[in-house]
Motif scaffolding. Structure first.
Motif, mmCIF file in Angstrom:
data_model
loop_
_atom_site.group_PDB
_atom_site.id
_atom_site.type_symbol
_atom_site.label_atom_id
_atom_site.label_comp_id
_atom_site.label_asym_id
_atom_site.label_seq_id
_atom_site.Cartn_x
_atom_site.Cartn_y
_atom_site.Cartn_z
ATOM 1 N N VAL A 11 -42.877 -5.830 -34.181
ATOM 2 C CA VAL A 11 -41.725 -6.161 -33.346
ATOM 3 C C VAL A 11 -41.550 -5.032 -32.342
ATOM 4 N N GLU A 12 -41.504 -5.378 -31.070
ATOM 5 C CA GLU A 12 -41.335 -4.378 -30.018
ATOM 6 C C GLU A 12 -39.970 -4.545 -29.374
ATOM 7 N N LYS A 13 -39.350 -3.436 -29.014
ATOM 8 C CA LYS A 13 -38.048 -3.448 -28.356
ATOM 9 C C LYS A 13 -38.199 -2.963 -26.917
ATOM 10 N N PHE A 14 -37.386 -3.511 -26.033
ATOM 11 C CA PHE A 14 -37.388 -3.045 -24.651
ATOM 12 C C PHE A 14 -35.995 -3.177 -24.065
ATOM 13 N N ALA A 15 -35.678 -2.255 -23.164
ATOM 14 C CA ALA A 15 -34.365 -2.274 -22.516
ATOM 15 C C ALA A 15 -34.255 -3.491 -21.610
ATOM 16 N N SER A 16 -33.059 -4.072 -21.594
ATOM 17 C CA SER A 16 -32.823 -5.244 -20.755
ATOM 18 C C SER A 16 -31.573 -5.035 -19.920
ATOM 19 N N ARG A 17 -31.662 -5.388 -18.640
ATOM 20 C CA ARG A 17 -30.496 -5.280 -17.769
ATOM 21 C C ARG A 17 -29.511 -6.412 -18.008
ATOM 22 N N GLU A 18 -29.968 -7.479 -18.638
ATOM 23 C CA GLU A 18 -29.120 -8.636 -18.859
ATOM 24 C C GLU A 18 -28.530 -8.594 -20.258
ATOM 25 N N ARG A 19 -27.268 -8.945 -20.361
ATOM 26 C CA ARG A 19 -26.606 -8.962 -21.656
ATOM 27 C C ARG A 19 -27.036 -10.178 -22.467
ATOM 28 N N GLY A 20 -27.179 -9.947 -23.770
ATOM 29 C CA GLY A 20 -27.328 -11.075 -24.667
ATOM 30 C C GLY A 20 -25.983 -11.748 -24.869
#
Length: 475
Positions: A11-20
């Motif tokens: 499982v890889e994580k990455f920063a997102s500019r969009e909110r979940g």
């Protein structure tokens, strides 16, 4: 389960500019009778993405109908603090009602023209008036407003009540936002000869439909497990190149993977996007489509290559770079169709899914999908619209293409030279019947010249004099 099947999985994580975003309650009911018009339990996706919660217990507010929802339709109507009903797109209606005029929220009935819920000839199902497309409204922490999507049946019921006088509704929304990292699942079958080279397959996880894209995710999962088990059972030899399977947010996940793994990205030879792969076409309409890697048909409209109802996107001639991918995958799909009666068609590159991100990185990529889909992005995209047989056809054909590309021998490369040369001759002959201009004919010749050159790199054992001679003989 990928790990239970023994695949190399992470499982890889990455920063997102969009909110979940998610919601627990999203209900609209007539305030006087309590009759529920919209709810999560019945409608699943009626509450628009980015809707904020109402105060505990909900709010009791008037409904104002603005028809088409243009600026002129708001003239003389006080919508402040009200719920605004209109047929404009949810975002457009939100801007006019909430942002410009202080409404509490909106109910939109906007729907794509190809769904046509009030056309029985096109959409002959008992629930045709209950279909609506899910959507989103702008994130606005100051307005803290909400939006709903509604069917024609619900909108008609509200409008019938409005004919007799003012109508009030009770709206109860409980939603949550998530500001943490996005995640993707990556599984791999390592290559034994050129492990740094990859064939990548991607399905997106964030959309809520059974076909879009649970069918793509399920097809990709079945492909990964079936290939792994066949290799473990020695029914297939291990691939020479690495097979990489990715489940992530559409487009964002692919961009993140390409950015986070520049060395791996440089080694990607071909990519397949798995989006809406399991349609029961008798119910959804349309057919299975291979959306081709961008070739000259994406630049110049050709009678033989109609676009889907999704529509074309701008592609410039200098973006085109020929490869073997389109004709190879089409041939393998047609071979599957010969055995099963499966209907296989193609459409020019249009973009919009994960293959776009790999295209932008210069990697040959295509999309496996179905369109037109009468239930696309709707509340009725449910498991009864999915065909297991269709998923098997797409999965078998794509897994075959991926394994072939990952394991090709010199003999395979020589056969592929013949395939591409035959396809080139057929295309040029077709274009002459379509009165192609010299510019278009030149573009196809260039495309197929590059496609033939790409075969030189197909064998996992590297270039060979025999393949070079075969390519030179048909150039």
């Amino acid at each position: 389960d990928l790990k239970a099947a023994g695949l190399d999985t992470r499982v890889e994580k990455f920063a997102s500019r969009e909110r979940g975003w998610d919601y627990q309650v999203g209900t609209v009911a007539f305030a006087d009778t309590g009759e529920v018009l919209l709810s999560r339990e019945r409608d699943r996706v009626s509450l628009c993405i980015n809707s904020f919660s109402t105060p505990p217990g909900g709010i009791d507010v008037p409904v104002v109908d603005v028809g088409a929802g243009t600026a002129a339709d708001f003239a003389g109507k006080d919508v402040k603090g009200a719920v605004v009903l209109g047929s404009a797109a949810a975002g457009q209606l939100w801007e006019q009602a909430v942002k410009a005029r202080g409404a509490a929220g909106i109910i939109s009935t906007a729907i794509a023209p190809y769904i046509r819920p009030n056309d029985p000839a096109r959409f002959a199902f008992p629930d045709q008036h209950d279909v609506f497309q899910w959507g989103s409204v702008p994130y606005d922490a100051a307005a803290k407003a909400f939006g709903f999507k509604a069917s024609l049946r619900v909108a008609t019921k509200i409008r019938e009540r409005l004919k007799s006088g003012p109508v009030r509704v009770k709206v109860d929304v409980q939603s949550t936002f998530y500001d943490g990292p996005s995640r993707m699942v990556v599984a791999e079958i390592p290559g034994t000869v050129r492990p740094h080279e990859r064939i990548v397959m991607v399905a997106h996880i964030q959309e809520p439909g059974a076909n879009d894209d649970a069918s793509g995710c399920g097809t990709l999962l079945a492909m990964a497990i079936a290939l792994h088990e066949a290799i473990a059972a020695k029914a297939l030899p291990p691939p020479g190149r690495t097979l990489t399977f990715i489940w992530g947010d559409e487009n964002r996940g692919s961009r993140a993977w390409l950015t986070a793994h520049p060395e791996q990205a440089r080694g990607v030879r071909y990519m397949f996007s798995m989006d809406m792969t399991g349609e029961d076409t008798a119910k959804t309409g349309g057919t299975f489509l291979i959306e081709k890697q961008a070739d000259p048909s994406a630049v110049w409209d050709r009678p033989s290559d109609p676009h889907s109802a999704w529509g074309s996107s701008a592609v410039k001639p200098d973006e085109l770079k020929g490869s073997l991918l389109n004709d190879l995958h089409l041939a393998i799909c047609r071979r599957r169709a010969k055995d099963t009666g499966w209907i296989v068609k193609t459409n020019p590159y249009e973009g919009g899914s994960d293959h776009t991100e790999f295209k932008n990185a210069g990697i040959p990529s295509l999309l496996n999908w179905h369109f037109t889909d009468r239930f696309y992005h709707t509340n009725l995209d449910r498991p009864d619209k999915v065909s297991a047989a269709e998923m098997v056809n797409v999965g078998v054909a794509t897994a075959t293409s991926a394994w072939f590309l990952a394991s090709a021998t010199e003999r395979d490369a020589l056969a592929t030279v013949d395939l591409i040369a035959t396809a080139a001759s057929a295309r040029l002959a077709l274009e002459k019947t379509q009165n192609a201009t010299p510019e278009i004919l030149s573009a196809w010749r260039k495309w197929y010249g590059e496609a033939l050159d790409s075969v030189r790199r197909l064998s996992v054992r590297g270039p060979s004099a025999a393949v070079d001679r075969a390519v030179a003989s048909v150039r």
